[in-house]
Scaffold this motif. Structure first.
Motif, PDB file in Angstrom:
ATOM      1  N   ILE A  27       9.537  -7.456   0.428  1.00 18.74           N
ATOM      2  CA  ILE A  27       8.333  -6.688   0.751  1.00 18.74           C
ATOM      3  C   ILE A  27       8.471  -6.046   2.126  1.00 18.74           C
ATOM      4  O   ILE A  27       8.088  -4.880   2.334  1.00 18.74           O
ATOM      5  CB  ILE A  27       7.088  -7.602   0.717  1.00 18.74           C
ATOM      6  N   ILE A  30      10.604  -2.986   1.882  1.00 13.92           N
ATOM      7  CA  ILE A  30       9.850  -1.892   1.279  1.00 13.92           C
ATOM      8  C   ILE A  30       8.879  -1.289   2.283  1.00 13.92           C
ATOM      9  O   ILE A  30       8.730  -0.053   2.382  1.00 13.92           O
ATOM     10  CB  ILE A  30       9.095  -2.378   0.029  1.00 13.92           C
ATOM     11  N   GLU A  31       8.197  -2.147   3.054  1.00 12.84           N
ATOM     12  CA  GLU A  31       7.235  -1.670   4.041  1.00 12.84           C
ATOM     13  C   GLU A  31       7.927  -0.847   5.123  1.00 12.84           C
ATOM     14  O   GLU A  31       7.388   0.158   5.598  1.00 12.84           O
ATOM     15  CB  GLU A  31       6.512  -2.857   4.685  1.00 12.84           C
ATOM     16  N   GLY A  34       8.615   2.475   3.790  1.00 17.70           N
ATOM     17  CA  GLY A  34       7.369   3.225   3.700  1.00 17.70           C
ATOM     18  C   GLY A  34       6.954   3.839   5.024  1.00 17.70           C
ATOM     19  O   GLY A  34       6.412   4.949   5.064  1.00 17.70           O
ATOM     20  N   TYR A  84       5.348   5.141  -3.279  1.00 20.30           N
ATOM     21  CA  TYR A  84       4.133   4.490  -2.793  1.00 20.30           C
ATOM     22  C   TYR A  84       3.364   3.807  -3.917  1.00 20.30           C
ATOM     23  O   TYR A  84       2.689   2.798  -3.685  1.00 20.30           O
ATOM     24  CB  TYR A  84       3.255   5.489  -2.047  1.00 20.30           C
ATOM     25  N   ARG A  87       5.335   0.693  -4.289  1.00 17.88           N
ATOM     26  CA  ARG A  87       5.024  -0.168  -3.146  1.00 17.88           C
ATOM     27  C   ARG A  87       3.683  -0.880  -3.329  1.00 17.88           C
ATOM     28  O   ARG A  87       3.556  -2.075  -3.034  1.00 17.88           O
ATOM     29  CB  ARG A  87       5.003   0.682  -1.877  1.00 17.88           C
ATOM     30  N   ASN A  91       3.239  -4.944  -3.702  1.00 20.04           N
ATOM     31  CA  ASN A  91       2.361  -5.659  -2.773  1.00 20.04           C
ATOM     32  C   ASN A  91       1.277  -6.429  -3.515  1.00 20.04           C
ATOM     33  O   ASN A  91       0.927  -7.555  -3.126  1.00 20.04           O
ATOM     34  CB  ASN A  91       1.724  -4.683  -1.783  1.00 20.04           C
TER      35      ASN A  91
END
Length: 221
Positions: A27, A30-31, A34, A84, A87, A91
């Protein structure tokens, strides 16, 4: 705190906690993407010439056989929308898994505490403060589950911080070091002021809560 959690959690709980930690690392990755991908998209939309001058953009342009800079910008925008959405779904799955894990541990701890209290001898039970027993079953078990949940969130944010910090060092290491020094000084100041006050307030909260339960049970009898 870690030692206490180690005693409370079973082997299965520890395995699930490890899997959640690995999930949190994913995560965090990924963040970080982003956060980092926004500026390149803005640069492309602001100036289409960047597509042909930047070797990475040019490679993507050639690999997908795009016919114009506008098509590249649309392709980039479509990728961002898809990313997104992905994402958000990831999440959602992660936070749902964390909640299931923490509240599952809360149920297990309250059940174990209640079973231990019910297994006590009646004489020993009479000598115990009933409000303290109620507080242990409900509040303390809930506090443990909150600690586990908060720890997972902290680990996720910490890994995100490491990834972003690495990107910042790559872009401008001098400015990054300056910001780091300022944040460290701010952290030291908070540890010496606010954290001590919060610790004292936490002790007072625990004492007041136990006294409140004792008074409530006395009035109910």
């Amino acid at each position: 705190m870690i030692e206490k959690l180690n005693k409370l959690l079973t082997k299965r709980d520890k395995l699930l906690l490890l899997l959640l930690f690995l999930f949190s690392v994913f995560i965090s990755f990924i963040e970080t993407i982003g956060v980092s991908v926004i500026m390149p998209f803005i640069a492309v939309v602001s100036d289409f010439n960047v597509i042909q001058t930047n070797q990475y953009y040019k490679s993507i342009y050639s690999f997908f056989n795009l016919e114009s800079n506008v098509e590249f910008a649309l392709f980039f925008g479509g990728f961002l929308i898809f990313f997104y959405i992905f994402r958000a779904v990831i999440n959602l799955i992660y936070y749902n898994s964390v909640n299931q894990y923490t509240y599952g541990r809360y149920y297990q701890l309250t059940h174990r505490l209640f079973t231990n209290f019910m297994g006590m001898k009646y004489q020993d039970f009479e000598e115990k403060n009933s409000s303290a027993l109620t507080k242990s079953i409900i509040n303390e078990a809930e506090n443990v589950s909150r600690v586990i949940k908060s720890s997972l969130h902290i680990m996720t944010e910490f890994v995100v911080l490491i990834f972003i910090y690495g990107v910042m060092l790559y872009v401008n290491y001098k400015l990054t070091i300056l910001v780091t020094v300022v944040l460290i000084l701010n952290g030291i100041l908070m540890l010496n002021t606010i954290s001590k006050s919060l610790k004292k307030l936490g002790v007072l909260r625990s004492n007041y809560q136990q006294e409140f339960r004792k008074i409530s049970m006395d009035l109910a009898m």
